[in-house]
Design a protein around this motif. Structure first.
Motif, PDB file in Angstrom:
ATOM      1  N   GLY A  71      21.971  51.058  31.672  1.00 44.26           N
ATOM      2  CA  GLY A  71      22.108  52.283  31.002  1.00 44.26           C
ATOM      3  C   GLY A  71      20.996  52.406  30.223  1.00 44.26           C
ATOM      4  O   GLY A  71      19.696  51.245  29.878  1.00 44.26           O
ATOM      5  N   ARG A  72      21.019  53.787  29.466  1.00 39.16           N
ATOM      6  CA  ARG A  72      19.980  54.093  28.415  1.00 39.16           C
ATOM      7  C   ARG A  72      19.821  53.440  27.646  1.00 39.16           C
ATOM      8  O   ARG A  72      21.680  53.813  26.413  1.00 39.16           O
ATOM      9  N   PRO A  73      19.228  52.885  26.203  1.00 43.05           N
ATOM     10  CA  PRO A  73      19.777  52.945  25.207  1.00 43.05           C
ATOM     11  C   PRO A  73      20.067  54.149  24.126  1.00 43.05           C
ATOM     12  O   PRO A  73      21.192  53.487  23.688  1.00 43.05           O
ATOM     13  N   ASP A  74      19.793  54.812  25.077  1.00 33.00           N
ATOM     14  CA  ASP A  74      20.336  56.488  24.354  1.00 33.00           C
ATOM     15  C   ASP A  74      22.329  56.761  24.679  1.00 33.00           C
ATOM     16  O   ASP A  74      22.523  58.034  24.688  1.00 33.00           O
ATOM     17  N   ALA A  75      22.847  55.311  25.735  1.00 33.59           N
ATOM     18  CA  ALA A  75      24.034  55.896  26.095  1.00 33.59           C
ATOM     19  C   ALA A  75      24.449  57.073  26.026  1.00 33.59           C
ATOM     20  O   ALA A  75      25.011  56.265  23.898  1.00 33.59           O
ATOM     21  N   ALA A  76      25.683  58.623  25.888  1.00 33.73           N
ATOM     22  CA  ALA A  76      26.556  58.599  25.271  1.00 33.73           C
ATOM     23  C   ALA A  76      27.852  57.832  25.055  1.00 33.73           C
ATOM     24  O   ALA A  76      28.154  57.439  23.280  1.00 33.73           O
ATOM     25  N   THR A  77      27.981  56.500  26.150  1.00 30.49           N
ATOM     26  CA  THR A  77      29.431  56.175  25.557  1.00 30.49           C
ATOM     27  C   THR A  77      28.852  54.977  26.765  1.00 30.49           C
ATOM     28  O   THR A  77      28.059  55.411  28.152  1.00 30.49           O
ATOM     29  N   THR A  78      29.809  53.769  26.826  1.00 28.78           N
ATOM     30  CA  THR A  78      29.787  52.706  27.124  1.00 28.78           C
ATOM     31  C   THR A  78      31.428  52.853  28.024  1.00 28.78           C
ATOM     32  O   THR A  78      32.167  52.376  27.468  1.00 28.78           O
ATOM     33  N   ILE A  79      31.223  52.189  29.045  1.00 32.22           N
ATOM     34  CA  ILE A  79      32.280  51.138  29.875  1.00 32.22           C
ATOM     35  C   ILE A  79      32.420  50.149  30.354  1.00 32.22           C
ATOM     36  O   ILE A  79      31.318  49.522  30.705  1.00 32.22           O
ATOM     37  N   ASP A  80      33.546  49.332  30.758  1.00 30.57           N
ATOM     38  CA  ASP A  80      33.817  48.120  30.647  1.00 30.57           C
ATOM     39  C   ASP A  80      33.757  48.119  32.410  1.00 30.57           C
ATOM     40  O   ASP A  80      35.477  48.986  32.950  1.00 30.57           O
ATOM     41  N   LEU A  81      33.359  47.558  33.381  1.00 31.31           N
ATOM     42  CA  LEU A  81      33.909  47.740  34.852  1.00 31.31           C
ATOM     43  C   LEU A  81      33.681  46.200  35.339  1.00 31.31           C
ATOM     44  O   LEU A  81      32.972  45.587  35.057  1.00 31.31           O
ATOM     45  N   PHE A  82      35.513  45.673  35.606  1.00 33.91           N
ATOM     46  CA  PHE A  82      35.649  44.650  35.944  1.00 33.91           C
ATOM     47  C   PHE A  82      35.878  44.368  37.613  1.00 33.91           C
ATOM     48  O   PHE A  82      36.999  45.885  38.195  1.00 33.91           O
ATOM     49  N   GLU A  83      35.239  44.159  38.360  1.00 32.65           N
ATOM     50  CA  GLU A  83      35.118  43.601  39.524  1.00 32.65           C
ATOM     51  C   GLU A  83      34.813  42.275  40.688  1.00 32.65           C
ATOM     52  O   GLU A  83      34.584  41.731  40.033  1.00 32.65           O
ATOM     53  N   ASP A  84      35.560  41.889  41.678  1.00 33.14           N
ATOM     54  CA  ASP A  84      35.438  40.695  42.513  1.00 33.14           C
ATOM     55  C   ASP A  84      34.402  41.260  43.729  1.00 33.14           C
ATOM     56  O   ASP A  84      34.852  42.538  44.184  1.00 33.14           O
ATOM     57  N   PRO A  85      32.840  40.643  44.037  1.00 35.19           N
ATOM     58  CA  PRO A  85      32.439  41.032  44.890  1.00 35.19           C
ATOM     59  C   PRO A  85      33.745  41.208  46.723  1.00 35.19           C
ATOM     60  O   PRO A  85      33.138  41.640  47.298  1.00 35.19           O
ATOM     61  N   MET A  86      34.340  40.067  46.566  1.00 38.33           N
ATOM     62  CA  MET A  86      35.171  39.963  47.708  1.00 38.33           C
ATOM     63  C   MET A  86      36.671  41.076  47.767  1.00 38.33           C
ATOM     64  O   MET A  86      37.526  41.260  48.460  1.00 38.33           O
ATOM     65  N   ALA A 214      42.107  40.364  31.287  1.00 35.63           N
ATOM     66  CA  ALA A 214      43.141  39.822  30.681  1.00 35.63           C
ATOM     67  C   ALA A 214      43.508  40.675  29.316  1.00 35.63           C
ATOM     68  O   ALA A 214      44.800  40.756  29.190  1.00 35.63           O
ATOM     69  N   ALA A 215      42.512  39.934  28.248  1.00 37.03           N
ATOM     70  CA  ALA A 215      42.931  40.805  27.060  1.00 37.03           C
ATOM     71  C   ALA A 215      42.107  42.279  27.178  1.00 37.03           C
ATOM     72  O   ALA A 215      42.859  43.205  26.239  1.00 37.03           O
ATOM     73  N   SER A 216      41.680  42.926  27.951  1.00 34.67           N
ATOM     74  CA  SER A 216      42.117  44.262  28.449  1.00 34.67           C
ATOM     75  C   SER A 216      43.379  45.319  28.628  1.00 34.67           C
ATOM     76  O   SER A 216      43.342  46.615  28.424  1.00 34.67           O
ATOM     77  N   GLY A 217      44.232  44.497  28.670  1.00 34.09           N
ATOM     78  CA  GLY A 217      45.098  45.148  29.223  1.00 34.09           C
ATOM     79  C   GLY A 217      45.055  45.769  30.239  1.00 34.09           C
ATOM     80  O   GLY A 217      46.458  45.786  31.513  1.00 34.09           O
ATOM     81  N   ALA A 218      44.108  45.795  31.215  1.00 34.66           N
ATOM     82  CA  ALA A 218      44.108  46.045  32.690  1.00 34.66           C
ATOM     83  C   ALA A 218      45.153  44.866  33.965  1.00 34.66           C
ATOM     84  O   ALA A 218      44.851  42.996  33.326  1.00 34.66           O
ATOM     85  N   THR A 219      45.083  44.753  35.006  1.00 37.07           N
ATOM     86  CA  THR A 219      46.211  43.519  35.431  1.00 37.07           C
ATOM     87  C   THR A 219      45.192  43.748  37.038  1.00 37.07           C
ATOM     88  O   THR A 219      45.810  42.582  37.328  1.00 37.07           O
ATOM     89  N   GLY A 220      44.360  43.825  37.357  1.00 32.38           N
ATOM     90  CA  GLY A 220      43.887  43.383  37.825  1.00 32.38           C
ATOM     91  C   GLY A 220      41.738  43.961  38.631  1.00 32.38           C
ATOM     92  O   GLY A 220      41.714  44.985  37.640  1.00 32.38           O
ATOM     93  N   THR A 221      41.615  43.930  39.163  1.00 35.56           N
ATOM     94  CA  THR A 221      40.521  44.703  40.215  1.00 35.56           C
ATOM     95  C   THR A 221      40.596  45.361  40.777  1.00 35.56           C
ATOM     96  O   THR A 221      40.915  45.536  42.174  1.00 35.56           O
ATOM     97  N   PRO A 222      39.947  46.994  41.113  1.00 32.69           N
ATOM     98  CA  PRO A 222      38.916  47.064  39.806  1.00 32.69           C
ATOM     99  C   PRO A 222      38.940  47.160  38.274  1.00 32.69           C
ATOM    100  O   PRO A 222      40.193  48.557  39.024  1.00 32.69           O
ATOM    101  N   ALA A 223      38.546  47.459  37.338  1.00 33.91           N
ATOM    102  CA  ALA A 223      39.203  48.304  35.968  1.00 33.91           C
ATOM    103  C   ALA A 223      38.123  48.325  35.488  1.00 33.91           C
ATOM    104  O   ALA A 223      36.825  47.888  35.040  1.00 33.91           O
TER     105      ALA A 223
END
Length: 243
Positions: A71-86, A214-223
């Protein structure tokens, strides 16, 4: 004897049955066609034709815990994306929203913290494909080439490249290096991938990512997680524009 008895069904009843049956067939056909059209539209790439990130202000960095920040240093917000290549649903998300995310990153609307996991190693032909794909991602991120990282990320999840779960084959490190080279990765990055230099490090990072998931509260990918809230990114096709 009356003409209307149980042994002599009336023509009126037969016509009604045929009419109702025909209407039922039409309704079912309409539902099926509507469902196919809805599913087709839902799977279409949004912002198709944009490609990966292009803005020279976009940066990529590999953090100590294996998270890749794009991202850009001045990005307005940040998200976390969890994924598995398979993960096929991760591929669905990338193929539908990846280009939309890339433009949002270019525009400074969002930065992405990629957590690439490996829990689907067990479903790969080699037994460690996800881990090696994590390592490949880290090899490119470490070079600081945001454009190449974004392009490789899209290629990794493309229908042409993603191995099938329980399939008969997947990609060798040399194959991953070729995909990375095609995405514009440097010689240093492709050599890092082909030699498997970061595989063990990637295994530890993927485990850290699993714990973060697991700590995020998501139950699987993608999250997708924003400010501690899990976003229903697969069901809500407009989630990127709503960030």
């Amino acid at each position: 004897m009356s003409a209307k008895n149980k042994y002599n069904p009336q023509p009126e009843s037969s016509r009604s049955t045929y009419i109702l049956g025909g209407l039922a067939v039409l309704v079912i056909a309409a539902l099926v066609i509507g469902g196919v059209i809805w599913q087709s539209n839902r799977s279409k790439p949004r912002n198709d034709g944009y490609g990966g990130v292009q803005n020279s202000e976009v940066q990529v960095a590999l953090q100590d815990d294996g998270v890749v920040v794009l991202g850009r240093p001045d990005a307005a917000t940040t998200i976390d994306l969890f994924e598995d290549p398979m993960c096929p649903y991760c591929a669905e998300l990338e193929n539908r929203n990846g280009q939309e995310i890339a433009q949002a990153v270019d525009d400074g609307k969002v930065a992405v913290r990629y957590h690439v996991l490996n829990f689907l190693d067990r479903l790969s032909a080699s037994g460690d494909y996800s881990t090696r794909a994590v390592a490949a991602s880290e090899c490119i991120a470490e070079t600081g080439d945001a454009v190449a990282y974004s392009a490789f990320h899209a290629a990794l999840f493309s229908p042409a490249n993603q191995p099938k779960e329980n399939g008969s084959s997947d990609h060798t490190n040399e194959d991953l290096a070729r995909i990375a080279g095609g995405a514009g990765a440097s010689d240093a990055a492709t050599q890092c991938i082909s030699t498997g230099a970061k595989v063990e490090q990637a295994r530890a990072h993927a485990e850290a990512g699993r714990q973060a998931l697991a700590a995020s509260g998501a139950t699987g990918t993608p999250a997708v997680v924003k400010d501690g809230t899990v976003i229903d990114a697969l069901s809500n096709e407009n989630w990127v524009s709503q960030l």
